[in-house]
Design an enzyme around this catalytic site. Structure first.
Site, PDB file in Angstrom:
ATOM      1  N   GLY A  18       0.791  -1.219   0.000  1.00  0.00           N
ATOM      2  CA  GLY A  18       0.000   0.000   0.000  1.00  0.00           C
ATOM      3  C   GLY A  18       0.825   1.272   0.000  1.00  0.00           C
ATOM      4  O   GLY A  18       1.860   1.375  -0.656  1.00  0.00           O
ATOM      5  N   ASP A  38       7.635  -4.391   9.467  1.00  0.00           N
ATOM      6  CA  ASP A  38       6.313  -4.913   9.127  1.00  0.00           C
ATOM      7  C   ASP A  38       6.217  -6.343   9.639  1.00  0.00           C
ATOM      8  O   ASP A  38       7.238  -6.978   9.925  1.00  0.00           O
ATOM      9  CB  ASP A  38       6.085  -4.879   7.605  1.00  0.00           C
ATOM     10  N   VAL A  62       4.420  -4.041  15.822  1.00  0.00           N
ATOM     11  CA  VAL A  62       4.502  -2.815  16.618  1.00  0.00           C
ATOM     12  C   VAL A  62       3.695  -2.877  17.902  1.00  0.00           C
ATOM     13  O   VAL A  62       3.756  -1.956  18.719  1.00  0.00           O
ATOM     14  CB  VAL A  62       4.071  -1.578  15.791  1.00  0.00           C
ATOM     15  N   ASN A  88       3.498   4.428   9.952  1.00  0.00           N
ATOM     16  CA  ASN A  88       2.466   4.210   8.943  1.00  0.00           C
ATOM     17  C   ASN A  88       1.641   2.952   9.194  1.00  0.00           C
ATOM     18  O   ASN A  88       0.517   2.830   8.691  1.00  0.00           O
ATOM     19  CB  ASN A  88       3.123   4.129   7.560  1.00  0.00           C
ATOM     20  N   TYR A 153     -11.241   2.858  14.238  1.00  0.00           N
ATOM     21  CA  TYR A 153     -10.156   3.405  13.422  1.00  0.00           C
ATOM     22  C   TYR A 153     -10.105   4.925  13.520  1.00  0.00           C
ATOM     23  O   TYR A 153      -9.032   5.514  13.725  1.00  0.00           O
ATOM     24  CB  TYR A 153     -10.354   2.970  11.974  1.00  0.00           C
ATOM     25  N   THR A 188      -6.123   0.875  -0.956  1.00  0.00           N
ATOM     26  CA  THR A 188      -5.323  -0.114  -0.250  1.00  0.00           C
ATOM     27  C   THR A 188      -6.183  -1.342   0.042  1.00  0.00           C
ATOM     28  O   THR A 188      -7.401  -1.311  -0.094  1.00  0.00           O
ATOM     29  CB  THR A 188      -4.789   0.465   1.061  1.00  0.00           C
TER      30      THR A 188
END
Length: 262
Positions: A18, A38, A62, A88, A153, A188
């Site tokens: 993405g 990632d 993360v 990100n 979100y 995405t």
């Protein structure tokens, strides 16, 4: 490329696909060294194999303190600095509030909010010691204007907006900056669940490229382009446009609710 550019080190989370992948490839084109964090390295590993001195993939969740701390420590050991951090990595689970559990929302916050805080905590002491650094937190317009079906979100992005403004004020007498980045709505993998018209969704690679070209910015807010800036300003000035534009989500949800009640 200038010596300044080719010596700069960027830590980028959510780099495998993405917008993040678009940022990664552009940063490499522009001469940066990139630590790509990632949970999936399918697309990053070939880049590392081709240019191991320029890009490193870190299998990093993360939400796990140890993963983040180990990755940042290795970057500092290998390249000696972290000049720029771009947060990100994010997850987007579409679902209306009554359909989401607290566990769902907590998981979203662990990635989208606390995930950002973990990486910042790992790099900030280093940046302050050098008195130089840039921190970019990728946000979203929904954090400012809302969107039905995205309460979790949107809440994380709203929290990131407030956190970034506050941290920026705390750092105002240093040479470490903290900014929010606003991409355009992009097609995405997660955003396709929103089912917006294709004409309203941009190519994520192009969006990532535009953001990557602004990683040296110390502005409070970094917009992908003028369209993003104008669109967000209009949405905030005229909330009824957001309500009208997202009405179908509400109508579809109410229809499903009635069907279940029968």
């Amino acid at each position: 490329m200038t010596e300044f550019e080719t010596s700069r080190v960027v830590v980028l989370t959510g780099a495998n696909e993405g917008i993040g992948y678009g940022m990664l490839t552009t940063l490499l084109e522009d001469g940066y060294r990139v630590a790509a964090l990632d949970v999936d390295g399918e697309h990053v590993r070939p880049l590392q194999e081709a240019s191991p001195d320029r890009v490193r993939f870190y299998d990093c969740d993360v939400t796990v303190d140890g993963d983040v701390e180990t990755a940042i420590a290795d970057v500092l050991d290998r390249w000696g600095a972290v000049d720029i951090l771009v947060n990100n990595a994010a997850i987007l689970d579409f679902g209306f509030f009554e359909e989401q559990t607290l566990a769902d929302t907590k998981r979203t916050f662990e990635v989208n909010y606390f995930g950002y805080l973990r990486t910042i905590r790992a790099v900030l002491p280093h940046m302050l010691a050098r008195n130089e650094g840039r921190i970019h937190n990728v946000s979203s317009g929904v954090g400012l204007v809302g969107n039905p079906g995205l309460t979790g979100y949107a809440s994380t992005k709203g929290a990131i907006e407030s956190f970034t403004r506050s941290l920026r004020l705390e750092l105002q007498h240093t040479n470490v900056s903290c900014s929010v980045m606003h991409p355009r709505l992009a097609k995405t993998r997660s955003a396709t669940a929103l089912d917006y018209p294709a004409s309203a969704m941009s190519d994520p690679t192009d969006v990532g490229r535009k953001l990557a070209r602004q990683v040296e910015s110390t502005d409070r807010v970094v917009m992908a382009d003028w369209f993003t800036r104008v669109g967000l300003a209009v949405a905030r000035l005229f909330p009824y446009l957001v309500k009208r534009g997202t009405e179908r989500f509400v109508v579809e949800h109410e229809s499903r609710t009635r069907e279940r009640a029968r």
